[in-house]
Design a protein around this motif. Structure first.
Motif, PDB file in Angstrom:
ATOM      1  N   ASN A   1       0.841  -1.202   0.000  1.00 48.58           N
ATOM      2  CA  ASN A   1       0.000   0.000   0.000  1.00 48.58           C
ATOM      3  C   ASN A   1       0.874   1.250   0.000  1.00 48.58           C
ATOM      4  OD1 ASN A   1      -2.582  -1.344   0.173  1.00 48.58           O
ATOM      5  ND2 ASN A   1      -2.045  -1.857   2.297  1.00 48.58           N
TER       6      ASN A   1
ATOM      7  N   LYS B   1      -5.997   5.457  -9.257  1.00 51.02           N
ATOM      8  CA  LYS B   1      -7.130   6.370  -9.332  1.00 51.02           C
ATOM      9  C   LYS B   1      -7.573   6.517 -10.780  1.00 51.02           C
ATOM     10  CE  LYS B   1      -6.231   9.276  -5.265  1.00 51.02           C
ATOM     11  NZ  LYS B   1      -5.948  10.660  -4.808  1.00 51.02           N
TER      12      LYS B   1
ATOM     13  N   GLN C   1      -2.275   3.442  -5.680  1.00 50.94           N
ATOM     14  CA  GLN C   1      -2.562   3.279  -4.255  1.00 50.94           C
ATOM     15  C   GLN C   1      -2.045   1.960  -3.706  1.00 50.94           C
ATOM     16  OE1 GLN C   1      -6.540   4.147  -3.097  1.00 50.94           O
ATOM     17  NE2 GLN C   1      -6.547   6.184  -4.046  1.00 50.94           N
TER      18      GLN C   1
ATOM     19  N   GLU D   1      -3.677   6.494   0.168  1.00 53.94           N
ATOM     20  CA  GLU D   1      -4.840   6.902  -0.612  1.00 53.94           C
ATOM     21  C   GLU D   1      -4.624   8.187  -1.384  1.00 53.94           C
ATOM     22  OE1 GLU D   1      -8.197   7.101   1.903  1.00 53.94           O
ATOM     23  OE2 GLU D   1      -8.224   4.947   2.380  1.00 53.94           O
TER      24      GLU D   1
END
Length: 838
Positions: free
Chosen positions: A500, A576, A508, A503
């Motif tokens: 990860n 995204k 992401q 965000e």
């Protein structure tokens, strides 16, 4: 008494018609006339009449219709329709009793054939006479002008039979209102799109190798609504000739297909000249498919492409690049039947043939009978999931009986065709089960039993030292059988790892999926099926198996005790979306199926490790580019003689693994519509299929041209696209295929293949299309087969020109003709035949 015998009066026509007008509806009883003015309409039985002005004389039962003048312009042209016949004249006079009419400056359509006549006389419903008329398939009945008329045939006098034909006296062609010398003392124009028998007009021209010719002439038979037949022939003045038969059939909801036979007797140059040659080629193609609705549990299909191996290279009536660059011709005819009751059984009967155009070898199975039974779980519950070792135990059965013939084209269908035929049958019964170990490990075990039947066996007689007779092989004409089995087990799991990045990042997270697997397989030695015989006086022996003529291979002689190791990897990312309204993250595949595998044979005396194989695939640019890569690496070294030895490469001064081969294949497809975000029509730009029988569906090897059937080259009826001003957006597409192969198995470090194939098409204007297919061989340092294509939409005409500028297929082909199928025989075509003597 008089009142009883009085004959009733015939009712007036005025009482039977329906009429309407925008400006004026006037009934003049003194003159017995009905006058309708401005957007006048009149309806009677199957007759519809609309015009600017309509005058009905209901005493004589005649009607006159014409235009009216508004602002010094004549408008509201009459429109007359009776049943399915429509006329757009300047004015019309019609009698309801005799059904006769006089029509001035009429514009009528007959199923795609437009007729513009200065005077038309309607004799009855089946006969019209015309004078000073123009016949064309290019007009639009709009106003008082024939818009879009780029050609027409001028008819001085003629006769029209609606829905059938147009028969004329002297007529000649006009192009852009300019008369041409193309004329006939009388002519016949078809005016129906329904199938009808008739002559196929040939093409007349000159070949650079065979002299003058009459090509593609014959007869079309419309035998029924379900099938047809066309017979076409060619003749050349040097003695060459050819003929073809084509048939299509279609029974709705039952089956459909087509059949084609082609034969050509080819003579090059004239007898006595150095380049004189004579050959015959033929080709049979048959395609058949059955509608699944006809019988869901039975199917019959055929895909036949059989003939001379050099047909696509030698044929002079087509330029089929996708096929002549393909070295294999494949045919199959298959019938299958399913028995849906449990356990489900499938039975199929197949005849297949494979021809190699290079070696002229033929591999024929005549036939193959195959039967399979679905998996049976004897210990599983009838309802609910299967759990555990015993409930997942399953077995199935498959049987295959085959008769195979390997021969050559020359021996095919000859007396020696079956000399090397082999027959046999193979039975297979696999048994397997799977279960979980320690919750995360998946275990699969299986056993496979095989039994092979052969049509005969062999036996070698020992060398006879007394008579000095060498060892002799005898064929024993009785059925033999051998049996084999193998055991397998595999253990695997799936491991997930996620990285990860936050965000607030564009990327992401990245997920790595690992699927390791280790397996074990054991296949014992079936040496009981092997014997030895004495080969010479010194007592030397040789080993053989009496089943060496088996169609399905020989019994395994060596013990196989293998451990198989493989690791599969997938890499995916969540990013995204560029669309700010999207509520979910976008998933992108970074690396697909990065697989590494090898095996270790415990039973081998040396070289126990097999080479390591690594392969992967990439999909880039929104799946428009695909890249497949692979490499093979060997842990063992090479001797001075470049032979693989039982010494690790790292111990011989090299690396841990030695690269022995590698390959990269890249395919890229791109078009202008993708730049605009419209992918729906990406594959609709200049797409044409290669003819049946092999080849590629794309145009990387060029596009096929069949001169005997120009329908395959015709464009569809899709309207030409419109483009913005100054041609700021020009439709185009591009295909690339790159291939690279590296070989180093014996230390040669050689690139055996390094080539790039490409094809592209560009719409220069809404009516001009240009295409090219070519490639470059970086190893051979030269261009591969190249084809240039030019297509011009001339409204009612079409023009095609293709050119192969170099190679032994160097040629060009030119065609111009009327688009409409009604007048498709009006054409001009010219070809430059490739000089196949090079």
């Amino acid at each position: 008494m008089d009142s009883i015998n009085k004959v009733p009066k015939k009712p007036l026509l005025l009482a039977k018609v329906k009429y309407n007008a925008k400006d004026c509806v006037q009934i003049n009883r003194k003159e017995n006339k009905l006058i309708l003015y401005d957007e006048a309409e009149l309806y009677y039985q199957d007759i519809e009449l609309r015009a600017g002005i309509i005058i009905l004389d209901y005493k004589t039962n005649e009607v006159n219709a014409g235009r009216i003048e508004k602002d010094s312009v004549l408008v509201q042209y009459p429109f007359f329709k009776q049943a399915s016949n429509e006329v757009n004249p300047d004015s019309i006079r019609f009698n309801f009793d005799t059904q006769k009419a006089l029509i001035w400056n009429s514009k009528s359509g007959q199923n795609g054939m437009d007729i513009f006549a200065s005077l038309t006389k309607k004799q009855n419903d089946s006969t019209y006479y015309i004078k000073d008329a123009r016949v064309s398939t290019a007009g639009k009945l709009v106003g008082d002008e024939e818009e879009g008329i780029d050609y027409y045939f001028k008819v001085r006098k003629g006769k029209i039979i609606p829905g059938g034909k147009i028969i004329t006296g002297f007529t000649n062609m006009f192009i852009a209102d300019v008369p041409t010398p193309v004329g006939l003392p009388f002519a016949y124009f078809p005016s129906t799109q329904t199938k009808e028998s008739g002559f196929i007009i040939p093409s007349i021209g000159e070949s650079n190798l065979r002299g003058y010719y009459v090509q593609n002439g014959g007869y079309y038979f419309a035998l029924s609504d379900y099938f047809d037949l066309s017979l076409i022939a060619d003749y050349y003045t040097n003695g060459s000739y050819g003929f073809r038969g084509d048939s299509q059939y279609n029974k709705r909801y039952k089956f459909r297909g087509n059949f084609s036979f082609r034969y050509e007797n080819l003579i090059t140059e004239s007898r006595g000249l150095p380049d004189y040659a004579k050959s015959t080629v033929f080709n049979v193609r048959w395609s058949h498919s059955k509608d699944p609705k006809a019988s869901p549990n039975a199917t019959f299909s055929a895909s036949v492409n059989f003939g001379s191996s050099d047909y696509f290279r030698q044929s002079i009536n087509q330029l089929n690049s996708p096929n002549f660059l393909n070295n294999n011709l494949s045919s199959s005819i298959s019938y299958s039947k399913s028995f849906p009751e449990y356990p489900r059984v499938n039975v199929s009967l197949t005849t297949a043939m494979s021809q190699n155009s290079q070696s002229k070898s033929v591999n024929l199975t005549l036939p193959t009978l195959q039967a399979t039974m679905e998996r049976i779980f004897p210990f599983a519950p009838k309802v609910g999931a299967k759990k555990g070792f015993f409930q997942n135990i399953n077995f199935q059965y498959s049987g295959r009986a085959e008769n195979r013939i390997i021969t050559t084209e020359e021996a095919l269908f000859g007396p020696n065709m079956f000399d090397n035929a082999k027959s046999g049958m193979k039975h297979s019964i696999p048994i397997s089960t799977n279960f979980k170990l320690f919750k995360y490990l998946s275990m699969t075990t299986s056993a496979n039993y095989e039994e092979v039947w052969t049509q005969n066996t062999v036996r070698f007689r020992d060398f006879d030292p007394i008579t000095n007779t060498p060892a002799v092989k005898d064929t024993i004409g009785q059925i033999g059988a051998f049996r084999q089995y193998s055991l397998n087990a595999s253990l695997g799991t799936t491991i997930y790892g996620t990285f990860n990045f936050g965000e607030d990042k564009k990327i992401q997270s990245i997920r790595h999926t690992i699927r390791p697997s280790i397996g074990y397989s054991n296949r014992p030695s079936f040496e009981q099926y092997y014997d030895t015989y004495i080969v010479d006086a010194e007592g030397n022996t040789a080993e053989y198996t009496r089943y060496q003529n088996s169609l399905f291979g020989v019994p395994g002689r060596n013990l196989s005790n293998n451990m198989n190791i493989s690791v599969g990897n997938n890499f995916e990312a969540k990013v995204k979306d560029k669309d700010s309204t999207a509520t979910e993250l976008k998933k992108i595949v970074l690396l697909n199926n990065l697989n590494i595998s090898t095996s270790h044979n415990f039973a081998a005396d040396s070289l126990r490790w097999s080479p390591f194989r690594m392969s992967t695939g990439l999909s880039l640019l929104k799946s428009k580019m695909s890249i497949n890569m692979g490499a093979t690496m060997d842990p063992y070294a090479l001797s001075e003689n470049k032979i693989r030895i039982n010494t690790y490469n790292i111990a011989n001064g090299g690396g841990l693994l030695r690269l022995t081969s590698a390959n990269v294949n890249l395919n890229y497809s791109f078009s202008s519509t993708q730049l605009e975000g419209d992918n729906d029509n990406e594959n609709e730009l200049n797409q044409r299929e290669a003819t049946s029988g092999g080849g590629r569906e794309d145009d990387l090897f060029g596009k096929a041209e069949d001169f005997s059937d120009r329908r395959m080259n015709a464009e569809d009826d899709t309207p030409a696209p419109t483009y913005p001003s100054y041609r700021s957006k020009i439709p185009w597409n591009l295909k690339l295929a790159y291939s690279l192969t590296y070989n180093n198995s014996r230390g040669q470090r050689d690139f055996s293949n390094n080539s790039l194939m490409f094809s592209g098409n560009v719409d220069l204007t809404p009516k001009w299309k240009v295409g090219v297919s070519s490639g470059y061989d970086f190893k051979g340092k030269g261009f591969t087969y190249t084809q240039l294509r030019f297509d011009r939409d001339l409204n009612s005409w079409r023009l095609n020109f293709s050119w192969v500028p170099f190679s032994d297929r160097a040629s060009w082909n030119f065609f111009i003709g009327i688009k409409s199928g009604l007048l498709s025989d009006i054409k001009y075509e010219k070809q430059s035949e490739p000089n196949r003597t090079y």
